[in-house]
Motif scaffolding. Structure first.
Motif, PDB file in Angstrom:
ATOM      1  N   THR A 168       0.826  -1.208  -0.081  1.00 57.84           N
ATOM      2  CA  THR A 168       0.076   0.133  -0.172  1.00 57.84           C
ATOM      3  C   THR A 168       0.935   1.314   0.007  1.00 57.84           C
ATOM      4  O   THR A 168       0.645   2.257  -0.753  1.00 57.84           O
ATOM      5  CB  THR A 168      -1.069  -0.155   1.329  1.00 57.84           C
ATOM      6  N   HIS A 171       2.650   1.453  -3.563  1.00 59.39           N
ATOM      7  CA  HIS A 171       1.756   1.667  -4.725  1.00 59.39           C
ATOM      8  C   HIS A 171       0.533   2.586  -4.695  1.00 59.39           C
ATOM      9  O   HIS A 171       0.026   2.845  -5.644  1.00 59.39           O
ATOM     10  CB  HIS A 171       1.332   0.135  -5.206  1.00 59.39           C
ATOM     11  N   SER A 172       0.254   3.149  -3.469  1.00 56.83           N
ATOM     12  CA  SER A 172      -0.663   4.162  -3.611  1.00 56.83           C
ATOM     13  C   SER A 172      -0.291   5.357  -4.009  1.00 56.83           C
ATOM     14  O   SER A 172       0.979   5.699  -3.949  1.00 56.83           O
ATOM     15  CB  SER A 172      -1.100   4.283  -2.028  1.00 56.83           C
ATOM     16  N   ASP A 177      -4.816   8.020  -0.837  1.00 58.19           N
ATOM     17  CA  ASP A 177      -5.228   6.844  -1.527  1.00 58.19           C
ATOM     18  C   ASP A 177      -4.858   5.401  -0.708  1.00 58.19           C
ATOM     19  O   ASP A 177      -5.179   4.555  -1.343  1.00 58.19           O
ATOM     20  CB  ASP A 177      -4.495   6.860  -2.951  1.00 58.19           C
ATOM     21  N   ARG A 178      -4.249   5.702   0.380  1.00 62.98           N
ATOM     22  CA  ARG A 178      -3.995   4.261   1.051  1.00 62.98           C
ATOM     23  C   ARG A 178      -4.947   3.792   1.620  1.00 62.98           C
ATOM     24  O   ARG A 178      -4.719   2.410   1.478  1.00 62.98           O
ATOM     25  CB  ARG A 178      -2.728   5.021   2.260  1.00 62.98           C
ATOM     26  N   THR A 181      -6.779   1.688  -1.148  1.00 69.55           N
ATOM     27  CA  THR A 181      -5.676   0.705  -1.973  1.00 69.55           C
ATOM     28  C   THR A 181      -5.603  -0.322  -0.738  1.00 69.55           C
ATOM     29  O   THR A 181      -5.554  -1.488  -1.441  1.00 69.55           O
ATOM     30  CB  THR A 181      -4.336   1.356  -2.192  1.00 69.55           C
ATOM     31  N   ALA A 182      -5.143  -0.201   0.427  1.00 70.32           N
ATOM     32  CA  ALA A 182      -5.285  -1.333   1.356  1.00 70.32           C
ATOM     33  C   ALA A 182      -6.657  -2.178   1.346  1.00 70.32           C
ATOM     34  O   ALA A 182      -6.491  -3.408   1.483  1.00 70.32           O
ATOM     35  CB  ALA A 182      -5.044  -0.621   2.702  1.00 70.32           C
ATOM     36  N   ARG A 184      -8.526  -2.806  -1.012  1.00 71.52           N
ATOM     37  CA  ARG A 184      -8.550  -3.485  -2.279  1.00 71.52           C
ATOM     38  C   ARG A 184      -7.863  -4.363  -2.137  1.00 71.52           C
ATOM     39  O   ARG A 184      -7.975  -5.728  -2.682  1.00 71.52           O
ATOM     40  CB  ARG A 184      -8.091  -2.625  -3.342  1.00 71.52           C
ATOM     41  N   TYR A 185      -6.484  -4.438  -1.801  1.00 68.69           N
ATOM     42  CA  TYR A 185      -5.477  -5.464  -1.291  1.00 68.69           C
ATOM     43  C   TYR A 185      -5.983  -6.384  -0.710  1.00 68.69           C
ATOM     44  O   TYR A 185      -5.835  -7.672  -0.907  1.00 68.69           O
ATOM     45  CB  TYR A 185      -4.151  -4.878  -1.215  1.00 68.69           C
TER      46      TYR A 185
END
Length: 195
Positions: A168, A171-172, A177-178, A181-182, A184-185
């Motif tokens: 996260t 790649h965020s 966006d963290r 993104t977290a 989603r992962y």
């Protein structure tokens, strides 16, 4: 050398001392959130207090950082305990992992304290152990209910959660966006774990 310090030993009794203690924690939280390395002299300067005052309350940087992280650790421990009372083992397990990942990507103090092998506050050690034990118990309940793949082991949880947090951060698109993104992962991981 680190030595055990009780949080109670650092909690002041007098009103002015209590105010200073809270102010030091507030300033330390600001520094940690900014990504500034925590140094007791910097905390004293920003707080407008004498260095001796800061050292009286928090004899080491580690003690201060662990105190800053304590509310997050307590929230995670509470979430885990609440999960153990949930009727659906899969939901309890997934909710707990979600809370862990969200905390990892939103609280920089937690990340640093969780990565440390040796704690200076017994309360930190106690909370970390409680979180790990609860996670293992929630996993066992979900596995026993047939909701999690049988080959997933307790020892897999920490590396998986750390992996998501690390990915996260790498790649965020930025701090805003963290969390998405977290999540989603983690959702991808949970789909792989769920039977």
């Amino acid at each position: 050398m680190a030595y055990p310090i009780s949080l109670e030993d650092m909690t002041p009794q007098r009103r002015d001392a209590a105010r200073n203690w809270e102010h030091i924690l507030t300033v330390a939280r600001e520094l940690v959130d900014e990504g500034t390395p925590l140094q007791l002299n910097d905390v004293a300067r920003r707080a407008g207090l004498g260095v001796g005052t800061v050292y009286r309350h928090f004899p080491t940087t580690e003690a201060l950082l662990e105190t800053v992280a304590t509310p997050c650790l307590e929230a995670l421990a509470g979430c885990g305990e609440q999960g153990l009372t949930h009727d659906d083992p899969w939901t309890a397990f997934a909710d707990f992992l979600t809370k862990v990942v969200e905390s990892q990507v939103s609280d920089p103090a937690l990340v640093k304290v969780a990565a440390t092998a040796h704690d200076v506050l017994p309360r930190t050690t106690e909370l970390k152990a409680q979180i790990l034990d609860t996670g293992a118990e929630l996993l066992a309940r979900a596995r026993d209910a047939g909701a999690v793949r049988p080959d997933v082991d307790d020892a897999d949880l920490v590396p998986l959660m750390c992996g998501i947090a690390y990915a996260t951060y790498v790649h965020s698109a930025g701090p805003a966006d963290r969390l998405p993104t977290a999540r989603r992962y983690l959702d991808t991981l949970l789909r792989g774990l769920h039977t």
